[in-house]
Motif scaffolding. Structure first.
Motif, PDB file in Angstrom:
ATOM      1  N   LEU A   1      87.525  72.926  33.549  1.00 52.17           N
ATOM      2  CA  LEU A   1      87.929  74.325  33.634  1.00 52.17           C
ATOM      3  C   LEU A   1      88.506  74.842  32.325  1.00 52.17           C
ATOM      4  O   LEU A   1      89.418  74.240  31.752  1.00 52.17           O
ATOM      5  CB  LEU A   1      88.977  74.451  34.755  1.00 52.17           C
ATOM      6  CG  LEU A   1      89.741  75.761  34.898  1.00 52.17           C
ATOM      7  CD1 LEU A   1      88.822  76.855  35.448  1.00 52.17           C
ATOM      8  CD2 LEU A   1      90.941  75.565  35.821  1.00 52.17           C
ATOM      9  N   ASP A   2      87.985  75.972  31.866  1.00 48.54           N
ATOM     10  CA  ASP A   2      88.576  76.696  30.738  1.00 48.54           C
ATOM     11  C   ASP A   2      89.733  77.545  31.261  1.00 48.54           C
ATOM     12  O   ASP A   2      89.696  78.015  32.408  1.00 48.54           O
ATOM     13  CB  ASP A   2      87.508  77.583  30.085  1.00 48.54           C
ATOM     14  CG  ASP A   2      88.010  78.273  28.833  1.00 48.54           C
ATOM     15  OD1 ASP A   2      89.011  77.800  28.243  1.00 48.54           O
ATOM     16  OD2 ASP A   2      87.417  79.296  28.444  1.00 48.54           O
ATOM     17  N   LEU A   3      90.747  77.763  30.446  1.00 51.85           N
ATOM     18  CA  LEU A   3      91.881  78.593  30.879  1.00 51.85           C
ATOM     19  C   LEU A   3      91.650  80.078  30.621  1.00 51.85           C
ATOM     20  O   LEU A   3      92.125  80.927  31.367  1.00 51.85           O
ATOM     21  CB  LEU A   3      93.166  78.149  30.175  1.00 51.85           C
ATOM     22  CG  LEU A   3      93.713  76.767  30.533  1.00 51.85           C
ATOM     23  CD1 LEU A   3      95.029  76.528  29.794  1.00 51.85           C
ATOM     24  CD2 LEU A   3      93.916  76.619  32.030  1.00 51.85           C
TER      25      LEU A   3
ATOM     26  N   ILE B   1      90.042  68.728  35.075  1.00 55.16           N
ATOM     27  CA  ILE B   1      90.263  68.563  33.633  1.00 55.16           C
ATOM     28  C   ILE B   1      90.207  69.941  32.995  1.00 55.16           C
ATOM     29  O   ILE B   1      89.220  70.668  33.145  1.00 55.16           O
ATOM     30  CB  ILE B   1      89.202  67.655  32.995  1.00 55.16           C
ATOM     31  CG1 ILE B   1      89.276  66.246  33.572  1.00 55.16           C
ATOM     32  CG2 ILE B   1      89.381  67.605  31.472  1.00 55.16           C
ATOM     33  CD1 ILE B   1      88.202  65.303  33.040  1.00 55.16           C
ATOM     34  N   VAL B   2      91.265  70.318  32.305  1.00 56.20           N
ATOM     35  CA  VAL B   2      91.275  71.576  31.564  1.00 56.20           C
ATOM     36  C   VAL B   2      90.614  71.349  30.212  1.00 56.20           C
ATOM     37  O   VAL B   2      90.915  70.368  29.514  1.00 56.20           O
ATOM     38  CB  VAL B   2      92.712  72.093  31.384  1.00 56.20           C
ATOM     39  CG1 VAL B   2      92.755  73.257  30.402  1.00 56.20           C
ATOM     40  CG2 VAL B   2      93.298  72.506  32.728  1.00 56.20           C
ATOM     41  N   LEU B   3      89.706  72.249  29.852  1.00 53.30           N
ATOM     42  CA  LEU B   3      89.028  72.211  28.552  1.00 53.30           C
ATOM     43  C   LEU B   3      89.263  73.572  27.911  1.00 53.30           C
ATOM     44  O   LEU B   3      88.635  74.564  28.285  1.00 53.30           O
ATOM     45  CB  LEU B   3      87.537  71.948  28.755  1.00 53.30           C
ATOM     46  CG  LEU B   3      86.673  71.825  27.500  1.00 53.30           C
ATOM     47  CD1 LEU B   3      87.113  70.641  26.660  1.00 53.30           C
ATOM     48  CD2 LEU B   3      85.200  71.687  27.893  1.00 53.30           C
ATOM     49  N   SER B   4      90.188  73.640  26.966  1.00 51.83           N
ATOM     50  CA  SER B   4      90.648  74.940  26.496  1.00 51.83           C
ATOM     51  C   SER B   4      90.922  74.945  24.998  1.00 51.83           C
ATOM     52  O   SER B   4      91.240  73.916  24.396  1.00 51.83           O
ATOM     53  CB  SER B   4      91.934  75.329  27.247  1.00 51.83           C
ATOM     54  OG  SER B   4      92.452  76.547  26.757  1.00 51.83           O
ATOM     55  N   GLY B   5      90.805  76.137  24.414  1.00 53.37           N
ATOM     56  CA  GLY B   5      91.170  76.326  23.018  1.00 53.37           C
ATOM     57  C   GLY B   5      92.662  76.498  22.833  1.00 53.37           C
ATOM     58  O   GLY B   5      93.152  76.515  21.697  1.00 53.37           O
ATOM     59  N   ARG B   6      93.416  76.639  23.904  1.00 56.10           N
ATOM     60  CA  ARG B   6      94.866  76.780  23.809  1.00 56.10           C
ATOM     61  C   ARG B   6      95.487  75.403  23.561  1.00 56.10           C
ATOM     62  O   ARG B   6      95.368  74.508  24.391  1.00 56.10           O
ATOM     63  CB  ARG B   6      95.430  77.369  25.098  1.00 56.10           C
ATOM     64  CG  ARG B   6      94.864  78.730  25.460  1.00 56.10           C
ATOM     65  CD  ARG B   6      95.453  79.205  26.784  1.00 56.10           C
ATOM     66  NE  ARG B   6      94.828  80.431  27.250  1.00 56.10           N
ATOM     67  CZ  ARG B   6      95.106  80.995  28.432  1.00 56.10           C
ATOM     68  NH1 ARG B   6      96.001  80.441  29.235  1.00 56.10           N
ATOM     69  NH2 ARG B   6      94.487  82.092  28.801  1.00 56.10           N
TER      70      ARG B   6
END
Length: 250
Positions: free
Chosen positions: A51-53, A76-81
């Motif tokens: 999941l992207d935030l 699993i979070v997959l984020s640019g943050r």
């Protein structure tokens, strides 16, 4: 094969990851926004969510909270943050791991394997207690917790199912459940304390794509209560969340 839900609002990345993950043996479903992700998860429950935030309609943390209201599926979070605050917020909401962009596919797959192993370990717990009964999900057996012979076999629920049976009478150690009742009971007790939605239960018990039939679901919940609850009119363990679903309270 693991059914994976990949949630990302960048179409190019979404397409690339769908191709890559399918090539690695995953069954991949996708969503471009939070509402679609929640709907997709309810209609076709995944084994894992990536999941992207930064979604266009809601924050990814809200999606995590929405999922955690009824399922323990690994997330699993997959984020640019990359800030510590964002990581803490996601993990506190119920995410199992956090990967920052840019990322390597090898690292992501390693994280997938790790959270899958942890989830599989939790699934290996097949014996739960419900009131005066001990339920062995693996053996499809119910026994009385205060029985002198804890290993005595109870009804296995593998015989012919009688949909009209109201049952509730005890066998030597525990009541007999039909196959449908076993599937419903397992769908609830696998997620102790979690709300399981009507559609989630229907999908797990009767199969994906089945229309929402709350009346049949309610009928089988009542059968389970008559067989397992000390007072079926005031359920202590298999409780109702009006308009939402049901919950197993340990």
């Amino acid at each position: 094969m693991t059914r994976l839900l990949f949630v990302e609002d960048e179409p190019q990345l979404l397409r690339a990851m769908r191709i890559t993950l399918r090539a690695r043996g995953f069954e991949v479903r996708t969503a471009l926004d939070g509402r679609h992700a929640l709907s997709e998860a309810a209609s076709c429950p995944p084994d894992l969510v990536i999941l992207d935030l930064g979604l266009p309609d809601m924050d990814g943390v809200e999606v995590i909270q929405g999922l955690r209201a009824w399922t323990g599926v690994p997330i699993i979070v997959l984020s640019g943050r990359a800030s510590g605050h964002d990581k803490v917020a996601a993990l506190d909401a119920g995410a199992d791991d956090y990967v920052t962009k840019p990322f390597s596919i090898d690292e992501l797959l390693a994280r997938v394997r790790a959270v899958t192993r942890r989830a599989t370990s939790a699934e290996s717990v097949t014996v739960v207690d419900l009131g005066r009964y001990r339920i062995d999900l693996g053996e499809k057996r119910i026994s009385s917790r205060d029985s002198a012979d804890a290993d005595a076999g109870a009804g296995a629920g593998s015989g012919r199912e009688d949909p009209s049976a109201t049952g509730g009478e005890d066998k030597p150690d525990g009541p007999r459940l039909t196959p449908t009742e076993w599937r419903l009971l397992e769908a609830l007790v696998r997620h102790p304390g979690k709300l399981v939605s009507h559609q989630q239960l229907i999908s797990q018990v009767w199969g994906p794509g089945v229309a929402d039939d709350s009346s049949s679901l309610r009928l089988y919940i009542n059968k389970l209560r008559r067989k397992l609850e000390p007072d079926p009119t005031r359920p202590r363990y298999l409780t109702t969340e009006p308009g939402l679903g049901y919950r197993y309270q340990p």
